[in-house]
Motif scaffolding. Structure first.
Motif, PDB file in Angstrom:
ATOM      1  N   GLY A   1      -3.362  16.461 -12.911  1.00  0.00           N
ATOM      2  CA  GLY A   1      -3.343  16.682 -11.472  1.00  0.00           C
ATOM      3  C   GLY A   1      -2.282  15.841 -10.796  1.00  0.00           C
ATOM      4  N   THR A   2      -2.195  15.981  -9.508  1.00  0.00           N
ATOM      5  CA  THR A   2      -1.254  15.194  -8.703  1.00  0.00           C
ATOM      6  C   THR A   2      -2.044  14.171  -7.906  1.00  0.00           C
ATOM      7  N   TYR A   3      -1.660  12.925  -8.038  1.00  0.00           N
ATOM      8  CA  TYR A   3      -2.417  11.829  -7.430  1.00  0.00           C
ATOM      9  C   TYR A   3      -1.504  10.956  -6.564  1.00  0.00           C
ATOM     10  N   VAL A   4      -2.067  10.457  -5.488  1.00  0.00           N
ATOM     11  CA  VAL A   4      -1.352   9.501  -4.645  1.00  0.00           C
ATOM     12  C   VAL A   4      -1.957   8.123  -4.907  1.00  0.00           C
ATOM     13  N   LEU A   5      -1.190   7.272  -5.552  1.00  0.00           N
ATOM     14  CA  LEU A   5      -1.639   5.930  -5.912  1.00  0.00           C
ATOM     15  C   LEU A   5      -0.742   4.911  -5.217  1.00  0.00           C
ATOM     16  N   SER A   6      -1.028   3.630  -5.425  1.00  0.00           N
ATOM     17  CA  SER A   6      -0.198   2.590  -4.825  1.00  0.00           C
ATOM     18  C   SER A   6      -0.281   1.317  -5.650  1.00  0.00           C
ATOM     19  N   LYS A   7       0.654   0.414  -5.390  1.00  0.00           N
ATOM     20  CA  LYS A   7       0.739  -0.817  -6.165  1.00  0.00           C
ATOM     21  C   LYS A   7      -0.387  -1.801  -5.863  1.00  0.00           C
ATOM     22  N   ASN A   8      -1.121  -1.569  -4.772  1.00  0.00           N
ATOM     23  CA  ASN A   8      -2.228  -2.492  -4.468  1.00  0.00           C
ATOM     24  C   ASN A   8      -3.546  -2.044  -5.112  1.00  0.00           C
ATOM     25  N   MET A   9      -3.468  -1.065  -6.016  1.00  0.00           N
ATOM     26  CA  MET A   9      -4.633  -0.639  -6.786  1.00  0.00           C
ATOM     27  C   MET A   9      -4.609  -1.298  -8.161  1.00  0.00           C
ATOM     28  N   ASP A  10      -5.794  -1.652  -8.663  1.00  0.00           N
ATOM     29  CA  ASP A  10      -5.842  -2.174 -10.029  1.00  0.00           C
ATOM     30  C   ASP A  10      -6.104  -1.023 -10.998  1.00  0.00           C
TER      31      ASP A  10
ATOM     32  N   PRO B   1       0.810  -1.225   0.000  1.00  0.00           N
ATOM     33  CA  PRO B   1       0.000   0.000   0.000  1.00  0.00           C
ATOM     34  C   PRO B   1       0.845   1.277   0.000  1.00  0.00           C
ATOM     35  N   THR B   2       2.148   1.167  -0.227  1.00  0.00           N
ATOM     36  CA  THR B   2       3.027   2.337  -0.171  1.00  0.00           C
ATOM     37  C   THR B   2       2.530   3.448  -1.090  1.00  0.00           C
ATOM     38  N   PRO B   3       2.295   4.647  -0.567  1.00  0.00           N
ATOM     39  CA  PRO B   3       1.804   5.742  -1.415  1.00  0.00           C
ATOM     40  C   PRO B   3       2.867   6.213  -2.403  1.00  0.00           C
ATOM     41  N   ILE B   4       2.483   6.370  -3.645  1.00  0.00           N
ATOM     42  CA  ILE B   4       3.377   6.846  -4.692  1.00  0.00           C
ATOM     43  C   ILE B   4       2.702   8.031  -5.375  1.00  0.00           C
ATOM     44  N   THR B   5       3.379   9.169  -5.373  1.00  0.00           N
ATOM     45  CA  THR B   5       2.806  10.385  -5.940  1.00  0.00           C
ATOM     46  C   THR B   5       3.173  10.516  -7.412  1.00  0.00           C
ATOM     47  N   VAL B   6       2.173  10.726  -8.248  1.00  0.00           N
ATOM     48  CA  VAL B   6       2.411  10.961  -9.673  1.00  0.00           C
ATOM     49  C   VAL B   6       1.705  12.250 -10.080  1.00  0.00           C
ATOM     50  N   THR B   7       2.326  12.973 -10.989  1.00  0.00           N
ATOM     51  CA  THR B   7       1.735  14.216 -11.479  1.00  0.00           C
ATOM     52  C   THR B   7       1.490  14.106 -12.969  1.00  0.00           C
ATOM     53  N   ILE B   8       0.247  14.217 -13.357  1.00  0.00           N
ATOM     54  CA  ILE B   8      -0.142  14.174 -14.771  1.00  0.00           C
ATOM     55  C   ILE B   8      -0.272  15.609 -15.256  1.00  0.00           C
TER      56      ILE B   8
END
Length: 387
Positions: free
Chosen positions: A119-128, A65-72
């Motif tokens: 936008g800037t989103y906080v996603l994680s590897k446990n998301m599909d 669930p580690t949060p990873i920030t990405v900016t589109i």
């Protein structure tokens, strides 16, 4: 006759039953084969579907669930977003999705490719993929950023003051502490080299000289570590393999080059950089003290004083090149590319001719006058500075 008729009738009935069974089987057989085939196909489709979902659509790691920030950024299409998510964790590490193509197919198939938002989103590897797409479609305004420029020669303390004035630092304490010990940045070999040296404790700031002057853009809430890291990464890019090879030719370490470059940056303007470098190289080669005023300005925290007192010039400091031989213990500012190049490539004519001195033409001038001997230097001082 009756027995024969009864026996015959039984045989005829049995024959009719067999015929009926064959007819029924003939009808049922293709149906059963079809049903079995459908079952096998359904099983194959289920297994294959699960495999494809696991490989391309489902979470990369359902337990992470580690949060990873990405900016589109604005104007990014589905392909660009897929690439961003695929490479979100950097080189050599699995990103947020397994397949760029799968992401593209999904958003096209669901009709969501046209409503993906910057936008800037906080996603994680446990998301599909569907979860990520839904989040991105909801939108999130880009985080505020601040662009700033660090001028050549500015010291660590000067940089800290500038960042605080821009609102990037609440105060300078944490920033200066990180620069002072440098221990949080041991992943950079040039920092490790300094930390492993005996004189690391004598430096005002371990990272002085390595916060490369350039224009940067960071989030308004960026941490001091993030800002410093950006500058160290830029230094690492500028001081490339060619620079390292040239330093080795001169029998200098990276730190030697940076220290000399920081002095050159303070002593001269760009046109004279290589000539000042030649003077420093010549004096070092002859075992002379560098006797530069620039480190005195660093010691006494001033750039306004040009003529120091004898007491100031005798200061017991590892930065004082009137007292210590060779280069000072550390850099006295953060030099730019021109100063670094000058330290690596001193003016060949001045090196060959043996220039050992320079002086300002006047207190209000940035132009230097060079001399080969001390006698010539005294004449220049008298002529241009009246002392």
């Amino acid at each position: 006759m009756a027995d024969w008729d009864e026996s015959t009738e039984k045989r005829v009935c049995e024959k009719h039953r067999r015929i009926r069974r064959r007819k029924v089987w003939k009808i049922l057989r293709p149906i059963l084969i079809g049903l079995i085939s459908l079952g096998l196909c359904a099983g194959c489709l289920y297994v294959t579907g699960n495999y494809l979902l696991d490989k391309f659509v489902r979470p990369v790691n359902k337990n992470d669930p580690t949060p990873i920030t990405v900016t589109i950024t604005k104007g990014s299409g589905a392909s660009a977003i897929a690439k961003l998510l695929y490479e979100a964790c950097g080189d050599g590490e699995q990103g947020l999705i397994n397949s760029k193509a799968a992401f593209k197919v999904y958003v096209d198939f669901t009709g969501k490719s046209s409503i993906l938002k910057a936008g800037t989103y906080v996603l994680s590897k446990n998301m599909d993929i569907p979860e990520m797409v839904d989040i991105i479609c909801m939108g999130n305004p880009p985080k505020a950023t601040i662009k700033f420029t660090i001028p050549e020669g500015l010291s660590v303390e000067g940089i800290a003051d500038k960042l605080m004035a821009l609102g990037l630092l609440k105060d300078t304490t944490d920033f200066l502490a990180l620069c002072k010990n440098g221990e949080d940045f041991g992943q950079y070999s040039f920092v490790t080299s300094i930390l492993s040296g005996e004189d690391a404790k004598d430096r005002d700031y371990v990272l002085e000289g390595y916060l490369f002057p350039d224009t940067y853009e960071v989030y308004a809430d960026a941490s001091p570590e993030t800002i410093i890291t950006k500058m160290l990464i830029r230094f690492n890019e500028v001081f490339d393999d060619d620079c390292i090879a040239r330093a080795q030719e001169l029998n200098m370490s990276i730190d030697d080059v940076v220290i000399m470059a920081s002095m050159i940056e303070k002593e001269a303007k760009t046109d004279d950089f290589a000539k000042v470098s030649a003077v420093f190289h010549n004096r070092l080669d002859q075992g002379m003290k560098l006797e530069s005023d620039a480190p005195l300005q660093y010691i006494w925290k001033t750039e306004s004083i040009l003529n120091f007192t004898q007491e100031q010039m005798s200061a017991n400091s590892p930065y004082n090149t009137y007292v210590v031989g060779g280069l000072p213990v550390g850099a006295i500012g953060n030099p730019g590319k021109d100063a670094i190049d000058a330290a690596l490539y001193p003016n060949e004519e001045f090196v060959k001719e043996g220039y050992l001195y320079f002086v300002l033409k006047s207190k209000d001038s940035t132009e230097l006058v060079f001399a080969k001997t001390y006698e010539e230097h005294l004449v220049n001082k008298e002529a241009y500075q009246g002392s």
